[in-house]
Design a protein around this motif. Structure first.
Motif, PDB file in Angstrom:
ATOM      1  N   UNK A  25       0.811  -1.208   0.000  1.00 60.06           N
ATOM      2  CA  UNK A  25       0.000   0.000   0.000  1.00 60.06           C
ATOM      3  C   UNK A  25       0.843   1.257   0.000  1.00 60.06           C
ATOM      4  N   UNK A  26       0.337   2.269  -0.661  1.00 60.93           N
ATOM      5  CA  UNK A  26       1.104   3.491  -0.824  1.00 60.93           C
ATOM      6  C   UNK A  26       0.931   4.463   0.331  1.00 60.93           C
ATOM      7  N   UNK A  27       0.057   4.140   1.294  1.00 61.66           N
ATOM      8  CA  UNK A  27      -0.201   5.073   2.380  1.00 61.66           C
ATOM      9  C   UNK A  27       0.487   4.653   3.673  1.00 61.66           C
ATOM     10  N   UNK A  28       1.495   3.838   3.566  1.00 65.53           N
ATOM     11  CA  UNK A  28       2.162   3.329   4.767  1.00 65.53           C
ATOM     12  C   UNK A  28       2.685   4.459   5.631  1.00 65.53           C
ATOM     13  N   UNK A  29       3.131   5.527   5.000  1.00 66.97           N
ATOM     14  CA  UNK A  29       3.685   6.646   5.765  1.00 66.97           C
ATOM     15  C   UNK A  29       2.626   7.362   6.584  1.00 66.97           C
ATOM     16  N   UNK A  30       1.365   7.019   6.396  1.00 67.18           N
ATOM     17  CA  UNK A  30       0.274   7.617   7.167  1.00 67.18           C
ATOM     18  C   UNK A  30      -0.018   6.869   8.453  1.00 67.18           C
ATOM     19  N   UNK A  31       0.731   5.822   8.709  1.00 62.47           N
ATOM     20  CA  UNK A  31       0.445   4.965   9.855  1.00 62.47           C
ATOM     21  C   UNK A  31       1.619   4.918  10.827  1.00 62.47           C
ATOM     22  N   UNK A  32       1.270   4.974  12.090  1.00 68.13           N
ATOM     23  CA  UNK A  32       2.232   4.608  13.119  1.00 68.13           C
ATOM     24  C   UNK A  32       2.323   3.081  13.145  1.00 68.13           C
ATOM     25  N   UNK A  33       3.447   2.586  13.539  1.00 71.75           N
ATOM     26  CA  UNK A  33       3.651   1.138  13.598  1.00 71.75           C
ATOM     27  C   UNK A  33       4.065   0.749  15.005  1.00 71.75           C
ATOM     28  N   UNK A  34       3.411  -0.264  15.503  1.00 68.57           N
ATOM     29  CA  UNK A  34       3.729  -0.781  16.830  1.00 68.57           C
ATOM     30  C   UNK A  34       4.197  -2.222  16.712  1.00 68.57           C
ATOM     31  N   UNK A  35       4.989  -2.628  17.658  1.00 67.97           N
ATOM     32  CA  UNK A  35       5.439  -4.018  17.752  1.00 67.97           C
ATOM     33  C   UNK A  35       4.894  -4.610  19.052  1.00 67.97           C
ATOM     34  N   UNK A  94       4.975  -9.453  16.504  1.00 65.88           N
ATOM     35  CA  UNK A  94       4.007  -8.957  15.537  1.00 65.88           C
ATOM     36  C   UNK A  94       4.202  -7.461  15.318  1.00 65.88           C
ATOM     37  N   UNK A  95       4.046  -7.035  14.085  1.00 60.98           N
ATOM     38  CA  UNK A  95       3.954  -5.610  13.848  1.00 60.98           C
ATOM     39  C   UNK A  95       2.502  -5.277  13.515  1.00 60.98           C
ATOM     40  N   UNK A  96       2.132  -4.047  13.791  1.00 61.81           N
ATOM     41  CA  UNK A  96       0.772  -3.590  13.548  1.00 61.81           C
ATOM     42  C   UNK A  96       0.819  -2.122  13.155  1.00 61.81           C
ATOM     43  N   UNK A  97      -0.167  -1.687  12.415  1.00 55.90           N
ATOM     44  CA  UNK A  97      -0.206  -0.312  11.938  1.00 55.90           C
ATOM     45  C   UNK A  97      -1.542   0.320  12.287  1.00 55.90           C
ATOM     46  N   UNK A  98      -1.496   1.589  12.637  1.00 50.11           N
ATOM     47  CA  UNK A  98      -2.702   2.323  12.951  1.00 50.11           C
ATOM     48  C   UNK A  98      -2.470   3.810  12.795  1.00 50.11           C
ATOM     49  N   UNK A  99      -3.548   4.571  12.728  1.00 53.04           N
ATOM     50  CA  UNK A  99      -3.413   6.012  12.561  1.00 53.04           C
ATOM     51  C   UNK A  99      -2.749   6.639  13.782  1.00 53.04           C
ATOM     52  N   UNK A 100      -3.092   6.124  14.964  1.00 50.40           N
ATOM     53  CA  UNK A 100      -2.457   6.595  16.190  1.00 50.40           C
ATOM     54  C   UNK A 100      -2.251   5.412  17.117  1.00 50.40           C
ATOM     55  N   UNK A 101      -1.357   5.552  18.047  1.00 49.78           N
ATOM     56  CA  UNK A 101      -1.117   4.531  19.052  1.00 49.78           C
ATOM     57  C   UNK A 101      -1.911   4.921  20.297  1.00 49.78           C
ATOM     58  N   UNK A 102      -2.851   4.089  20.671  1.00 50.44           N
ATOM     59  CA  UNK A 102      -3.744   4.406  21.781  1.00 50.44           C
ATOM     60  C   UNK A 102      -3.642   3.311  22.843  1.00 50.44           C
ATOM     61  N   UNK A 103      -2.834   3.529  23.858  1.00 48.08           N
ATOM     62  CA  UNK A 103      -2.681   2.511  24.912  1.00 48.08           C
ATOM     63  C   UNK A 103      -3.963   2.254  25.691  1.00 48.08           C
ATOM     64  N   UNK A 104      -4.945   3.102  25.519  1.00 44.83           N
ATOM     65  CA  UNK A 104      -6.198   2.933  26.244  1.00 44.83           C
ATOM     66  C   UNK A 104      -7.126   1.890  25.647  1.00 44.83           C
ATOM     67  N   UNK A 105      -6.756   1.323  24.518  1.00 44.86           N
ATOM     68  CA  UNK A 105      -7.572   0.295  23.884  1.00 44.86           C
ATOM     69  C   UNK A 105      -6.813  -1.021  23.856  1.00 44.86           C
ATOM     70  N   UNK A 106      -7.567  -2.091  23.752  1.00 45.06           N
ATOM     71  CA  UNK A 106      -6.949  -3.417  23.817  1.00 45.06           C
ATOM     72  C   UNK A 106      -5.934  -3.628  22.698  1.00 45.06           C
ATOM     73  N   UNK A 107      -6.215  -3.113  21.537  1.00 45.51           N
ATOM     74  CA  UNK A 107      -5.329  -3.285  20.389  1.00 45.51           C
ATOM     75  C   UNK A 107      -4.453  -2.060  20.148  1.00 45.51           C
ATOM     76  N   UNK A 108      -4.374  -1.189  21.118  1.00 41.72           N
ATOM     77  CA  UNK A 108      -3.533  -0.002  21.012  1.00 41.72           C
ATOM     78  C   UNK A 108      -3.884   0.855  19.788  1.00 41.72           C
ATOM     79  N   UNK A 109      -5.121   0.753  19.342  1.00 42.58           N
ATOM     80  CA  UNK A 109      -5.538   1.557  18.203  1.00 42.58           C
ATOM     81  C   UNK A 109      -5.057   1.052  16.863  1.00 42.58           C
TER      82      UNK A 109
END
Length: 123
Positions: A25-35, A94-109
């Motif tokens: 995907x070309x929008x990868x730079x729009x996502x934060x990535x968590x491990x 595991x790596x994961x991508x999201x618009x923001x990293x939100x520790x307040x949710x089970x999946x960190x957003x």
């Protein structure tokens, strides 16, 4: 966005590994990535995250000073450099991508997840 982790394997304690998280995907730079990691019989653990630009990182206390995140948005890839590995680092990573990293949710957003790569650290 599809994420594929690679670079896992067997390493002796004190050794190093570098994991990669390749995204489609070309929008990868729009996502934060968590491990994250999950050891056998244990709950998933947040390892840390890197911001969209790579300018900001956050690490769990258990890996701080030993693990380093980086990203190359031109290659749609995020890296996890793991040094001074310990047997307790053994887990599926595991790596994961999201618009923001939100520790307040089970999946960190996180919206997208890879299938993981196994890291085994022998003593």
């Amino acid at each position: 966005v599809q994420l594929v982790e690679s670079g896992g394997g067997l390493v002796q304690a004190g050794g190093s590994l570098r994991l990669s998280c390749a995204a489609s995907g070309r929008t990868f730079s729009s996502y934060a990535v968590a491990w994250f990691r999950q050891a056998p019989g244990k709950e998933r653990e947040f390892v840390g995250a890197i911001s969209l630009s790579g300018g900001s990182t956050k690490y769990a206390d258990s890996v701080k000073g030993r693990f380093t995140f980086s990203r190359d948005n031109a290659k749609n890839t995020v890296y996890l450099q793991m040094n001074t590995l310990k047997p307790e680092d053994t887990a599926v990573y595991y790596c994961a991508a999201g618009r923001t990293v939100d520790p307040g949710t089970a999946d960190y957003g996180m919206d997208y997840w890879g299938k993981g790569t196994l890291v085994t650290v022998s003593s």
